[in-house]
Every structure is written in C-alpha cells, then in structure tokens.
Motif scaffolding. Sequence first.
Motif, PDB file in Angstrom:
ATOM      1  N   SER A  73      -8.744  -2.195  -2.074  1.00 46.92           N
ATOM      2  CA  SER A  73      -8.323  -2.450  -0.664  1.00 46.92           C
ATOM      3  C   SER A  73      -6.883  -1.758  -0.342  1.00 46.92           C
ATOM      4  O   SER A  73      -6.830  -1.332   0.942  1.00 46.92           O
ATOM      5  CB  SER A  73      -8.544  -3.597  -0.346  1.00 46.92           C
ATOM      6  N   LEU A  74      -6.078  -2.008  -1.419  1.00 44.14           N
ATOM      7  CA  LEU A  74      -4.603  -1.553  -1.094  1.00 44.14           C
ATOM      8  C   LEU A  74      -4.504   0.129  -1.037  1.00 44.14           C
ATOM      9  O   LEU A  74      -4.251   0.655  -0.352  1.00 44.14           O
ATOM     10  CB  LEU A  74      -3.750  -2.074  -1.928  1.00 44.14           C
ATOM     11  N   SER A 122       0.842  -1.245   0.030  1.00 43.35           N
ATOM     12  CA  SER A 122       0.132  -0.164  -0.037  1.00 43.35           C
ATOM     13  C   SER A 122       0.972   1.187   0.081  1.00 43.35           C
ATOM     14  O   SER A 122       0.568   2.204  -0.754  1.00 43.35           O
ATOM     15  CB  SER A 122      -0.928  -0.239   1.102  1.00 43.35           C
ATOM     16  N   SER A 123       2.097   1.170   0.788  1.00 38.25           N
ATOM     17  CA  SER A 123       2.881   2.473   0.651  1.00 38.25           C
ATOM     18  C   SER A 123       3.492   2.552  -0.661  1.00 38.25           C
ATOM     19  O   SER A 123       3.696   3.632  -1.338  1.00 38.25           O
ATOM     20  CB  SER A 123       3.896   2.562   1.750  1.00 38.25           C
ATOM     21  N   ARG A 144      -7.457   1.660  -0.346  1.00 37.88           N
ATOM     22  CA  ARG A 144      -8.195   2.144   1.143  1.00 37.88           C
ATOM     23  C   ARG A 144      -7.025   2.206   2.231  1.00 37.88           C
ATOM     24  O   ARG A 144      -7.088   3.117   2.763  1.00 37.88           O
ATOM     25  CB  ARG A 144      -9.028   1.236   1.179  1.00 37.88           C
ATOM     26  N   ALA A 145      -6.080   1.108   2.158  1.00 41.42           N
ATOM     27  CA  ALA A 145      -5.153   1.071   3.375  1.00 41.42           C
ATOM     28  C   ALA A 145      -4.062   2.405   2.998  1.00 41.42           C
ATOM     29  O   ALA A 145      -3.644   2.748   4.007  1.00 41.42           O
ATOM     30  CB  ALA A 145      -4.323  -0.275   3.132  1.00 41.42           C
ATOM     31  N   ASP A 153       0.665  -7.829   2.753  1.00 42.24           N
ATOM     32  CA  ASP A 153      -0.907  -7.075   2.249  1.00 42.24           C
ATOM     33  C   ASP A 153      -1.134  -7.552   0.968  1.00 42.24           C
ATOM     34  O   ASP A 153      -1.999  -7.175   0.142  1.00 42.24           O
ATOM     35  CB  ASP A 153      -0.771  -5.537   2.547  1.00 42.24           C
TER      36      ASP A 153
END
Lengths: 307, 228
Positions: free
Chosen positions: A162-163, A128-129, A165-166, A227
Amino acid sequence: MRTTIATLLAVLLCLPMAIAADDSADSGSRLKIATTTSLYDTKLLDLLEDKFEEEYGIELDIVSGGTGIAIQYGEKGDVDMLMVHDKAREIKFIEDGYGLYRRCFAYNYFYVIGPSDDPANIKGMNASSALKTIMEMGMQDPAKSKFVSRGDNSGTHSKEKSLWRAAGVDSATINATGDWYVEAGQGMGATLMMAEEKQAYTLTDMSTFMAYRGNMTLMPLIEGSEDLLNVYAAIPISPVKHPNVNCAAAQTFIDFLVSAEGQEMIATYGEDKYGQPLFMSALGQCDVMGCNETECATPAAACPAPA
Amino acid sequence: MDEIIGGLVRAVELILTLNPEVVQVTFRSLGISVTSVLLASTINIPLGGLIHFSDFRGKRALVNLIHTLYSLPTVTVGLLVYLLISRSGPLGWLDLLFNPAGMVLGQAILITPIMLGLTITALDAISRDIRDTTMSLGASEMQSLRAIAREAQPALVSAVLLGFGRALSEVGVAMMIGGNIRGHTRVLTTAISLETSMGNLELSLALGIILLSISLLVNLAMSLSQRR
C-alpha cells in the motif's frame, strides 16, 4: 536381550498414552485463535492467555502464521477467531460473510529501518516518499540503496504494497526494476537478518525489530509517520458460515481484550524488557487508529444463531 | 559464532535444570514421532512384505512410485492432510486438526514411502537365496518366512530408525497440522522455528541439540537391543 526389547517396547507403548493423557487434561471450553506472527512472537499473547484462562476457564489454542494462512484458517472454519493487522483483507473477509465484525484492540507503528549512514537520505520523509527515494537511488546504484521485501503476503507485506501504491509505483512489477529490490519470501525475523547482511532498507513491525535489535546495526530511520500506522483487530468467525465455531468464547475473549484490564496489559507490555511498550492501548484512540464506532464498540454485538 | 557456543551452554543448562517447558515439549516430540513410527511400521512392514512376495502387473511401476515419493516435501504432506482434516474437509468431523493425533497421522503418511520402500529393498536383498535354501532343506513356508525376517531384521530396524528420524526432525506437518500451540501441539522443531523467528538464536540452537540428543538415545537403545 529379551528383557531389553520388552522394556523398550513397554516404554514406547506408554508414550502415546502419555500424549493422550496430556490431551484429556484440558477438556472444557476451547477457543481457537489464528494470529499473525508479529503479534504472537512478542509473547504478549502468552501473557494474555495465562490471565484469560485463569479468569474464565476457557482454554486458548493459539496458532500463529502469516495473515494469509490465518485468513485461510478462518474461511475454512478451522479457528473461532482471527487476530490480524491487514485492514483491507479484514474488511473483505467480513464482507464475504466469514467474519462477524472487526474490533480494533491495539496499535503501533511500523518502522522503515536502514543503515545508520542512510545512503538514500530518507530521514524526515513520510514512508511512501522514503520508499520512492530508496527505489530511485537503487535503480541508479544498487550497491548503495537496496530494499528487502517480505514478499510473503503477510500483513507487513500488504502494508509495503500500500506504501508503493501511495508512491505511485506498481508493486506487482517492482521486482523487474533491478537488483535493488530483494524479495525474501520469509518471516519478519529472517527478513531482518537478510536486510542486516545486505545493509539494506526494509519495512518492519516494531515488536519483531525490538526483539532483533541487539543483533543488528540497522536503525529505525522513519518512525511514527502517519502512513506507518499498524492496527491490530480481532474478528470472530461467523457461526452462520461455520455452525461449529465457538462464537460465545470468541466474544468473551474480545471483551476481555478491550476491557480496562486487558488494555492495561497490552499498553504496558514490553516496558521492562525493551524500555518502551510494544503496543498502544486502543481505549479512546478510535480516531487515531482510523477505526469506526462499531469497530470500537464495547461490549461487542451478540452472536447470531447458526443458520 | 558466539551464538553456537552460547547454544551449547544453554542446551546443557536446559538439560541439567530440567526446564519444565522444554521437558514437556521434548516428551511431546518424542511421543508423537514414536507413535507415528509405530503406526507406520505396523502398516508398512507387512504391506512391504506383501508387495515383495506377490507378483502382479505394475509392481515395478508401484515400486518406482514409492521411490519417487521419498522426496515428498513435508509442507506438501502437511497441506494435503490439512485439507483432509480441516473442518471444511471430508474428515473434519474427526477433530484431528490442531491436535497431536492429527500430527501423528500426518507424520505417519510422511514416512510411509520410505518405510515401505526400504522394507521392500531389505527383503529384495536377501530373500531369493534364503527362500530357496530353506525350502530345499525341507523347511515349511512359515519357517522359511521366519528365516527371511531374521536376516532382514537389521535392514528393517534401520528403516524404522530412518522413519523415526524423519518424523522427529520434520517441521512442515507439525506446523501445518499441529499449529505449534503452546502446551498442546508445540514440539521441538516448531519451537525451534518459533524461537528463531523471535530472535532467540541461542535457545533455538539449544533445542536443536536436545533434539539430536534424543535421537542419539533412541539410536543407542535400538543398537543395544540389536546386539546378540
């Protein structure tokens, strides 16, 4: 002249009979499964199908499409079970009463792939980052950092959302943030080819990437990050909603999938062709997959009687 | 570029070695398309004649509608037929979904507008004069019809061939209704789409070449039977 036409007609009229004959050959019990392309395109299911048909005499009809259409088929009772990889939608599907339960049977990891010189410098980050960084770079200079999204509501697309979102990014409005974000609206293979042409980053399932790897210069930059977990689950359609579904056959197939034999086939599949297996066995990996006890129970609960 | 050459080589290889899976898929493709064309011809050629020979209000609007439906997207037909024959749909009890019979139905519906439209056009192009001439020469209604049919034959044959081409090459109905099930409803076009998504580009091209070869054979056979 007359005879030519007569022969032609005779041939043409025989053809429909040929299809009919082909059809009647496989009577007996049939099990219809809707599955996702990422699972099907590896040909793992072909292998499992052959073994299962031979051992149990149940004919498998496997229809492959995105998770979106697979769930539609399930809701309308057109198939007997689903094999998909989108936990949130699976759980909703069961809560809505269409599915009996969710059984985790295999897992692997998604990859974030990109150009080998990694212009956005994402290597070593979690997914996600990494996506957030690709976005920031891309908004400054789309020539340097681009991301190609499936954009087709598939399981992989759900994962991407969803990534985001995270990472604290609203995926619904992301397309408006600039040219760096490209929505393909196509399957994984086509999306990979587009990412390759544009030298962009993308999120891919491992198995499709393996199949395409030979034609590509893009490299996996993030792999094995927690993730990026990708869990495949089987869901029998509830006979309470659709009395015609073949629940018993679905149970038999699921028990076969999670049996030692089935798991062995899954865990070794692809080794000879790609040098590493494409899927990991679910046996004893319940915690890793984030599945609960009932989602790993063997044998699965019995079929309820139709309403 | 290499893939194109590889595809050609692969196609020749597959044809020469009669690869069983390819042969099966090819015959299934041919069988389903031919059946759907037969079904569509049996209905649409007489129906086109009926529309052409009868006068009624809204005839022009009907013909316009038929011409508009030439652009019917294959996936839309697939979707409509799917909703009809889904287990939850009105014809669900017929068990047509994910079966070749359902694909035949879908393809027949898909090519109905062009076959109907081209039949009407074929008759429009010739019948006025011929009908007048034959009638004035004292032919009966039946004899005059037969003369018209003979004149219209080449145009009707090309309508049938066009319908066959569209049925054989479409992927929307075959995918949505058939489901591309191995050994059951997989046809050339859905196999092409599958192989492409799996990254087997050469095999995919090879299957495309095989599809064109089939089309060539059918066209040759038709034109041979046309030669008098």
